[in-house]
Design a protein around this motif. Sequence first.
Motif, short mmCIF file in Angstrom:
data_model
loop_
_atom_site.label_atom_id
_atom_site.label_comp_id
_atom_site.label_asym_id
_atom_site.label_seq_id
_atom_site.Cartn_x
_atom_site.Cartn_y
_atom_site.Cartn_z
N GLU A 1 -8.65 110.55 136.79
CA GLU A 1 -8.12 111.87 137.27
C GLU A 1 -8.68 112.70 138.12
O GLU A 1 -8.26 113.57 138.84
CB GLU A 1 -8.06 112.96 136.08
N ASP A 2 -9.95 112.60 138.59
CA ASP A 2 -10.70 113.28 139.88
C ASP A 2 -10.59 112.50 140.97
O ASP A 2 -10.70 113.03 141.97
CB ASP A 2 -12.25 113.35 139.32
N GLY A 3 -10.38 111.07 140.97
CA GLY A 3 -10.29 110.45 142.16
C GLY A 3 -11.57 110.19 143.05
O GLY A 3 -11.36 110.12 144.11
N THR A 4 -12.78 110.16 142.14
CA THR A 4 -13.90 110.00 142.73
C THR A 4 -14.67 108.90 142.06
O THR A 4 -14.61 108.85 140.79
CB THR A 4 -14.71 111.41 142.89
N PHE B 1 -10.56 109.19 146.44
CA PHE B 1 -9.11 108.63 146.78
C PHE B 1 -8.40 110.00 146.93
O PHE B 1 -8.28 110.99 146.31
CB PHE B 1 -8.37 108.07 145.69
N ARG B 2 -7.88 110.30 148.49
CA ARG B 2 -7.29 111.69 148.87
C ARG B 2 -6.11 111.50 149.34
O ARG B 2 -5.83 110.50 150.13
CB ARG B 2 -8.43 112.49 149.61
N PRO B 3 -5.15 112.38 149.56
CA PRO B 3 -4.15 112.55 150.57
C PRO B 3 -4.64 112.67 152.02
O PRO B 3 -5.49 113.09 152.03
CB PRO B 3 -3.38 113.71 150.04
N GLY B 4 -3.76 112.10 153.00
CA GLY B 4 -4.15 112.12 154.22
C GLY B 4 -4.57 113.32 154.61
O GLY B 4 -5.71 113.34 155.43
N ALA B 5 -3.78 114.36 154.63
CA ALA B 5 -4.23 115.67 155.36
C ALA B 5 -5.45 116.07 154.47
O ALA B 5 -6.33 116.73 155.35
CB ALA B 5 -3.16 116.79 154.97
N THR B 6 -5.90 116.02 153.62
CA THR B 6 -7.09 116.58 152.77
C THR B 6 -8.19 115.60 153.23
O THR B 6 -9.26 116.06 153.88
CB THR B 6 -7.13 116.08 151.30
N ALA B 7 -8.09 114.13 153.43
CA ALA B 7 -9.09 113.18 153.70
C ALA B 7 -9.38 113.86 155.39
O ALA B 7 -10.73 113.81 155.79
CB ALA B 7 -8.67 112.03 153.80
N VAL B 8 -8.34 114.00 156.08
CA VAL B 8 -8.83 114.30 157.56
C VAL B 8 -9.60 115.72 157.74
O VAL B 8 -10.10 115.90 158.48
CB VAL B 8 -7.61 113.99 158.42
#
Length: 493
Positions: free
Chosen positions: A180-183, A216-223
Amino acid sequence: MIRRTLPILALFIAACADGEDAGPVRVDLIAEPTDFAEPLAALPSPADALLLEATAQGLVRLDGEGQVEPALAQRWIVLDEGQTYVFRLNDVTWEDGTAVTAGQVAQQLRNAGRPGSRNRLARQLSDIEEISAVTPQVVEINLRRPRLDFLQLLAAPDLAILVEGSGLGPFVIADGYAPEDGTVLLAPRREPPEEIDGEIVEPEPIAPDQTVELRFRPGATAVARFDRGLTDIVLGGNWNSLPYAEAIDPTSARLQLDPVEGLFGLAIVEQTGFLAMPQNREILSLAIDRGQLAGYFGGDRAEARLSIVPPDSEGLADMVGPPWANSTVALRRSFARQAVANWRAANGDIEPLRVALPEGPGNRGVFAALRTNWAAVGIPVERVDWSADADLRLIDRVAATDSATWYLEQFRCNRGLPCSDGYADLLDQIDEAPSERVRSIRITEAATELQRLTPYIPLLRPIRWALVSSRITGFAPNRFGRHPLDTLVAPTG
């Protein structure tokens, strides 16, 4: 049972005590989080594929440059011009101390290729005639014909060797994983303690910069995280997230593109009305100005594709492309307008074609180009949600090998796309070819029939990109777009 976790946290804190280390390598993957419960069944999920590649491996794997290197096999020999492969296993054990055996490896590879297998590469394994455990440490694979791309195939995450869901990759998942945290924190797999002169010697503690903090992140967040210096590398970029990367105006050294091949285009998922006839589907294809579409992504980042099977694919006896390949866009559109007018006069208006594209900023340019190009020849079009019923649906897929047969297999008649008995027969004839020369001819015939059927409209070469900071010294663009996590930072010792 193989454990997935190790008590890494104490070692991690101890290694941080000096304050000298830079900390874990921080990786953001543009993907939805995964629970990693059934990774093979979940493929091609980007999250599952990257985690599986980190925590498990097959006989061989790909290195950071996309070249085949040893994994569970320490070495191999290729006999009979590529028809027989003999692998000798490394002396490795599962977490419970039992040895990895040739019998385990052979059985799992047989299961992957058996009829009805859920493995994505099952059809690509149909050339295997026999897999034998010659000794507890030697696996022999006999093919029905030579295959020069066979090692590339074996290096796919889909053919990782697992026991009770776990494998022996370069990393283990440390201290659990909360999807759920994606980490997830990954730590290098440690060698077991050794007994030296009657004493048990533990391996060296794991330094923080040997670990990987994977998010694991959405594209906008990762960038955005990369732009703020919160992550060292962004992986998993594609055509749809490229505008996010361009928005931070990265240097060419930071924005890296992989020279991948594969499929990026529109699958014909509805076969009624105007789309029922192959010649009408071809009209849609020839009306598209792919140069205009490539320009949306930048001239050096996208490359037009006219044929379904790339002309330099291994196994083709001759190039297979559409007959209009050398015509100008103006001439093609003139022909298309007349053909559409004739069809409309005989059958009535054409209902707007529904094109399903996934959410993201990249789809705006793709859809705008399609709408403009098809409107120019009298074909209306509308964009629909990815989950909605559609007439055409975007495919974005990197080829697993260099072989032309990989492309042909994507369009077998059980895939729900336009097909023909003739195409199915040609695929069967490839498997039955008595020689390599005859096989190449049959591959070319099948590619020609596939091009005629037009179950898919090729647009561009797939786009795969990464954002790479100066801390990442082991990154190398490669033709498969694969970047094993243990190769990203060069060893300092």
